[in-house]
Design an enzyme around this catalytic site. Structure first.
Site, PDB file in Angstrom:
ATOM      1  N   HIS A 156       0.738  -0.978   0.102  1.00 34.86           N
ATOM      2  CA  HIS A 156       0.127  -0.013   0.173  1.00 34.86           C
ATOM      3  C   HIS A 156       0.825   1.174   0.185  1.00 34.86           C
ATOM      4  O   HIS A 156       1.578   1.372   0.794  1.00 34.86           O
ATOM      5  CB  HIS A 156      -1.010  -0.090   1.101  1.00 34.86           C
ATOM      6  CG  HIS A 156      -1.819   1.063   1.163  1.00 34.86           C
ATOM      7  ND1 HIS A 156      -3.080   0.927   0.741  1.00 34.86           N
ATOM      8  CD2 HIS A 156      -1.823   2.520   1.857  1.00 34.86           C
ATOM      9  CE1 HIS A 156      -3.804   2.066   0.752  1.00 34.86           C
ATOM     10  NE2 HIS A 156      -2.910   3.069   1.337  1.00 34.86           N
ATOM     11  N   ALA A 157       0.626   1.877  -0.996  1.00 34.20           N
ATOM     12  CA  ALA A 157       1.503   3.308  -1.266  1.00 34.20           C
ATOM     13  C   ALA A 157       1.522   4.541   0.081  1.00 34.20           C
ATOM     14  O   ALA A 157       0.326   4.517   0.547  1.00 34.20           O
ATOM     15  CB  ALA A 157       1.101   3.877  -2.430  1.00 34.20           C
ATOM     16  N   HIS A 201       1.445  12.296  -5.616  1.00 31.92           N
ATOM     17  CA  HIS A 201       0.578  12.321  -4.457  1.00 31.92           C
ATOM     18  C   HIS A 201       1.525  12.171  -3.171  1.00 31.92           C
ATOM     19  O   HIS A 201       1.605  12.909  -2.294  1.00 31.92           O
ATOM     20  CB  HIS A 201      -0.555  11.447  -4.327  1.00 31.92           C
ATOM     21  CG  HIS A 201      -1.204  11.229  -2.951  1.00 31.92           C
ATOM     22  ND1 HIS A 201      -2.344  12.000  -2.835  1.00 31.92           N
ATOM     23  CD2 HIS A 201      -1.167  10.397  -1.985  1.00 31.92           C
ATOM     24  CE1 HIS A 201      -2.893  11.852  -1.625  1.00 31.92           C
ATOM     25  NE2 HIS A 201      -2.056  10.820  -1.151  1.00 31.92           N
ATOM     26  N   GLU A 202       2.308  10.960  -3.303  1.00 29.12           N
ATOM     27  CA  GLU A 202       3.122  10.654  -2.103  1.00 29.12           C
ATOM     28  C   GLU A 202       4.100  11.610  -2.075  1.00 29.12           C
ATOM     29  O   GLU A 202       4.394  11.830  -0.719  1.00 29.12           O
ATOM     30  CB  GLU A 202       3.599   8.992  -2.238  1.00 29.12           C
ATOM     31  CG  GLU A 202       2.547   7.992  -2.477  1.00 29.12           C
ATOM     32  CD  GLU A 202       1.423   7.989  -1.202  1.00 29.12           C
ATOM     33  OE1 GLU A 202       1.881   8.586  -0.105  1.00 29.12           O
ATOM     34  OE2 GLU A 202       0.633   7.623  -1.390  1.00 29.12           O
ATOM     35  N   HIS A 226       3.096  14.464   0.330  1.00 30.32           N
ATOM     36  CA  HIS A 226       3.132  14.432   1.716  1.00 30.32           C
ATOM     37  C   HIS A 226       4.603  14.617   2.106  1.00 30.32           C
ATOM     38  O   HIS A 226       4.816  15.318   3.489  1.00 30.32           O
ATOM     39  CB  HIS A 226       2.978  12.734   1.940  1.00 30.32           C
ATOM     40  CG  HIS A 226       1.425  12.320   2.083  1.00 30.32           C
ATOM     41  ND1 HIS A 226       0.549  13.000   2.664  1.00 30.32           N
ATOM     42  CD2 HIS A 226       0.785  11.530   1.262  1.00 30.32           C
ATOM     43  CE1 HIS A 226      -0.759  12.483   2.673  1.00 30.32           C
ATOM     44  NE2 HIS A 226      -0.540  11.400   1.673  1.00 30.32           N
ATOM     45  N   GLU A 279      -3.696  15.361   2.469  1.00 29.53           N
ATOM     46  CA  GLU A 279      -3.958  14.196   1.479  1.00 29.53           C
ATOM     47  C   GLU A 279      -4.083  15.081   0.207  1.00 29.53           C
ATOM     48  O   GLU A 279      -4.090  14.722  -0.991  1.00 29.53           O
ATOM     49  CB  GLU A 279      -5.323  13.192   1.678  1.00 29.53           C
ATOM     50  CG  GLU A 279      -5.225  12.322   2.793  1.00 29.53           C
ATOM     51  CD  GLU A 279      -4.001  11.392   2.553  1.00 29.53           C
ATOM     52  OE1 GLU A 279      -3.910  11.237   1.367  1.00 29.53           O
ATOM     53  OE2 GLU A 279      -3.281  11.149   3.594  1.00 29.53           O
ATOM     54  N   HIS A 281      -7.708   0.693   4.986  1.00 30.60           N
ATOM     55  CA  HIS A 281      -8.059   1.591   5.988  1.00 30.60           C
ATOM     56  C   HIS A 281      -8.844   1.291   7.221  1.00 30.60           C
ATOM     57  O   HIS A 281      -8.800   1.696   8.372  1.00 30.60           O
ATOM     58  CB  HIS A 281      -8.808   3.081   5.577  1.00 30.60           C
ATOM     59  CG  HIS A 281      -7.668   3.523   4.532  1.00 30.60           C
ATOM     60  ND1 HIS A 281      -7.447   3.027   2.918  1.00 30.60           N
ATOM     61  CD2 HIS A 281      -6.782   4.538   4.520  1.00 30.60           C
ATOM     62  CE1 HIS A 281      -6.693   3.597   2.302  1.00 30.60           C
ATOM     63  NE2 HIS A 281      -6.055   4.534   3.142  1.00 30.60           N
ATOM     64  N   TYR A 336      -9.629  11.771   3.365  1.00 29.27           N
ATOM     65  CA  TYR A 336      -9.735  11.704   1.937  1.00 29.27           C
ATOM     66  C   TYR A 336     -10.823  12.495   1.006  1.00 29.27           C
ATOM     67  O   TYR A 336     -10.610  13.160   0.327  1.00 29.27           O
ATOM     68  CB  TYR A 336      -9.800  10.232   1.343  1.00 29.27           C
ATOM     69  CG  TYR A 336      -8.500   9.639   1.984  1.00 29.27           C
ATOM     70  CD1 TYR A 336      -7.070   9.805   1.969  1.00 29.27           C
ATOM     71  CD2 TYR A 336      -8.818   8.535   2.905  1.00 29.27           C
ATOM     72  CE1 TYR A 336      -6.150   9.134   2.387  1.00 29.27           C
ATOM     73  CE2 TYR A 336      -7.634   7.890   3.610  1.00 29.27           C
ATOM     74  CZ  TYR A 336      -6.564   8.070   3.353  1.00 29.27           C
ATOM     75  OH  TYR A 336      -5.487   7.582   3.925  1.00 29.27           O
TER      76      TYR A 336
END
Length: 608
Positions: free
Chosen positions: A347-348, A377-378, A381, A405, A507, A517
């Protein structure tokens, strides 16, 4: 939305934990003072910073080497962290009647409302809770199914859900994955976890965990829940038009026996293991002659991209805004592709190991359009984590969890034809003209708009479970009732009494709140609209990219550097100029597609 959600598990679990310092006898006699509260917070943050790094390293090792021994280690550190965070949160009670400076009061609130899954005070409850949560996490991460005598893991199954079109095969892998997570045991564990966590929440002054989660947004819990429904109401009409359009397309593809042209949609036909994002249906849910002029996955493959190159290009998006390059340790320590010699959590996720420069990502990256956006996206963060590194420990987080997010998804909205030209993936003569915009918007809507009701119902289910409105015997039935209510989807096969389909979602198995999200999808379009106005963009919002705009980058960095030090409306205002979350930017972004679908659906039986 793709499987790519979130900051590191350790950071989420321990972001609001800490160890209570011993209190001086004089303070106990005279009553606490503001100076005592300051000393308490200073000691807490010192302990917290050290523990967070320790816990992050343990969770990193576990996520990259899932064995009996690492399960033991992560269970033990989880118990230590839970016991510590609950003790620390309880320690704030002695200062509740003091008139504290706003920043100190904010830290006290973060210590109580910021815990995800609390346990009652004492080592025994914390250890039991840790054993349960570790068992659920491992069942999810190690689950496999047999396909042609080959043990097949979830990341491979997700790719098959995107690409396969045989409804019988799709139903088989959809069902077998949900059986692979040991649903009977996980359902039992989940019920036990709810009982322990609610007891912990009550000790902290909340009615249940639902109230605790909803109290983390700078407003009373009931007002936040109403705010969610207000935002959903703004965007619901767009989803309903998309649902109607896609259902008709599936009916044309599969026929009435597989998918009717009225009522809900069969979940496994939507190209995603959880029917949360429908992006792989672009070939089915096309918009007449306005099909996309290019396929991003094909462009990446033709350009001979590999996983590391996708990350490098994503980094260049952020540096083009004037943000710093990632540290060398990012490249040395991240896990970017699936190793062949061991079991890992695919899971990323993005990790902040030491609250300074040791930032990393962990994902089993494929060369495709989905993962190209996921990497953007990552890294969002990571850039957020690095931007607020100079804040006090209890403020080293997003303004609220939706901000964290939204940052990377805002960056991914700049993956437009113009951006692809700038990074060399598309020639200028390949940029589609306005006639192709509906196709580009449909591609994005299948990803973004399809996700919205799923994001709302995930925590709706958990809030009701924590409140006792859904009992363990009703877990699965209530899950599908909510999925029907919000999404208009139904399971491809009958669900047995001992099924626990909520646990087949990361999740839920890992107790990661999901409201973040939904809020991030509201915020990312607000960010996009504000950034494009800043950049002086005059074309359609969906064509805008802010790649290379350092003025936008400076305002962006100002918001990021605030972390959680101010109420979220202050952070929102710093970048967008407004203090209210608003879904109207989504409608503005997709308005041409909305108009097209409304016309196309005029003679169809929409709704379910």
């Amino acid at each position: 939305m793709k499987s790519r959600y979130g900051v590191a598990a350790a950071a989420m679990m321990f972001a609001a934990s800490g160890m209570a310092s011993a209190q001086d006898d004089t303070m106990m006699d005279a009553g606490p003072t503001v100076e005592d509260a300051a000393a308490f917070l200073e000691a807490t943050e010192t302990e917290l910073a050290a523990f967070n790094e320790y816990a992050s390293r343990v969770f990193w090792v576990y996520s990259n080497f899932i064995t009996t021994d690492t399960e033991y280690l992560v269970s033990r550190v989880s118990a230590e962290g839970t016991e510590m965070s609950v003790r620390m949160a309880g320690g704030t009670a002695q200062f509740s009647d003091l008139d504290l400076p706003l920043d100190m009061r904010r830290k006290m609130t973060n210590l109580t409302a910021g815990i995800t899954i609390p346990a009652p005070a004492g080592a025994e409850a914390a250890a039991e809770l840790a054993a349960i949560t570790t068992r659920m996490s491992s069942a999810y991460s190690t689950g496999t199914i047999d396909i042609d005598d080959t043990e097949t893991s979830l990341d491979v199954l997700e790719n098959l859900m995107r690409t396969e079109r045989d409804p019988e095969f799709l139903a088989t892998i959809w069902n077998d994955w949900r059986a692979a997570i040991e649903p009977a045991q996980m359902s039992e564990d989940y019920a036990a976890m709810v009982e322990i966590a609610n007891a912990g929440a009550r000790e902290l002054g909340f009615s249940n965990v639902a109230e605790m989660w909803l109290s983390n947004y700078d407003m009373p819990a009931d007002e936040m829940e109403a705010e969610v429904e207000r935002l959903w109401g703004q965007v619901q009409p767009l989803y309903e038009q998309l649902h109607c359009y896609v259902r008709d397309s599936l009916n044309e593809t599969y026929g009435d026996d597989v998918q009717a042209n009225s009522g809900p949609i069969r979940a496994d036909l939507l190209g995603n293991m959880w029917a949360q994002g429908w992006g792989s249906l672009a070939d089915i849910a096309s918009v007449g002659e306005s099909e996309p002029a290019y396929d991003l996955t094909e462009l990446l493959v033709e350009a001979d991209y590999d996983a590391h190159q996708m990350v490098e290009v994503s980094e260049r998006f952020y540096t083009s805004l004037g943000l710093p390059e990632l540290p060398d340790t990012f490249w040395e320590r991240s896990l970017i592709t699936r190793p062949e010699d061991r079991t890992v959590v695919c899971h990323a996720s993005a990790w902040n190991i030491d609250s300074q420069d040791d930032i990393r990502i962990k994902m089993c990256t494929y060369v495709n359009a989905d993962d190209f956006r996921t990497v953007h996206h990552e890294l969002g963060h990571n850039y957020y984590q690095r931007a607020y590194q100079n804040q006090d420990t209890l403020f080293q987080n997003g303004a609220h969890d939706g901000f964290h997010e939204a940052i990377g998804d805002f960056a991914a909205l700049s993956v437009t034809p113009e951006y692809l030209v700038q990074i060399g993936l598309l020639d200028e003569d390949q940029v589609p003209d306005a006639s192709a915009d509906l196709g580009l918007l449909m591609d994005l809507a299948l990803d973004k708009i399809a996700f919205l009701p799923f994001a709302v119902m995930m925590d709706q289910w958990r809030w009701r479970v924590f409140r006792g409105e859904i009992t363990p015997e009703e877990y699965n039935t209530a899950w599908w009732e909510l999925r029907d209510q919000y999404q208009g989807v139904y399971p491809p096969v009958e669900r047995p009494a001992d099924a626990f389909d909520p646990g087949a979602k990361y999740h839920n198995a890992n107790n990661v709140p999901y409201l973040r999200y939904f809020l991030s999808y509201i915020l990312q379009f607000q960010f996009q609209q504000a950034a494009c106005e800043m950049a002086g963009w005059e074309g359609p919002l969906h064509r805008c990219t802010v790649y290379g705009n350092e003025e936008v980058g400076a305002r962006f960095a100002e918001m990021l550097e605030m972390g959680a030090s101010q109420p979220w409306p202050d952070a929102l205002e710093a970048f967008t100029g407004t203090r209210e979350m608003d879904g109207s930017a989504i409608i503005a972004y997709f308005q041409p597609l909305m108009d097209h679908m409304t016309e196309a659906n005029a003679d169809r039986q929409c709704g379910w």
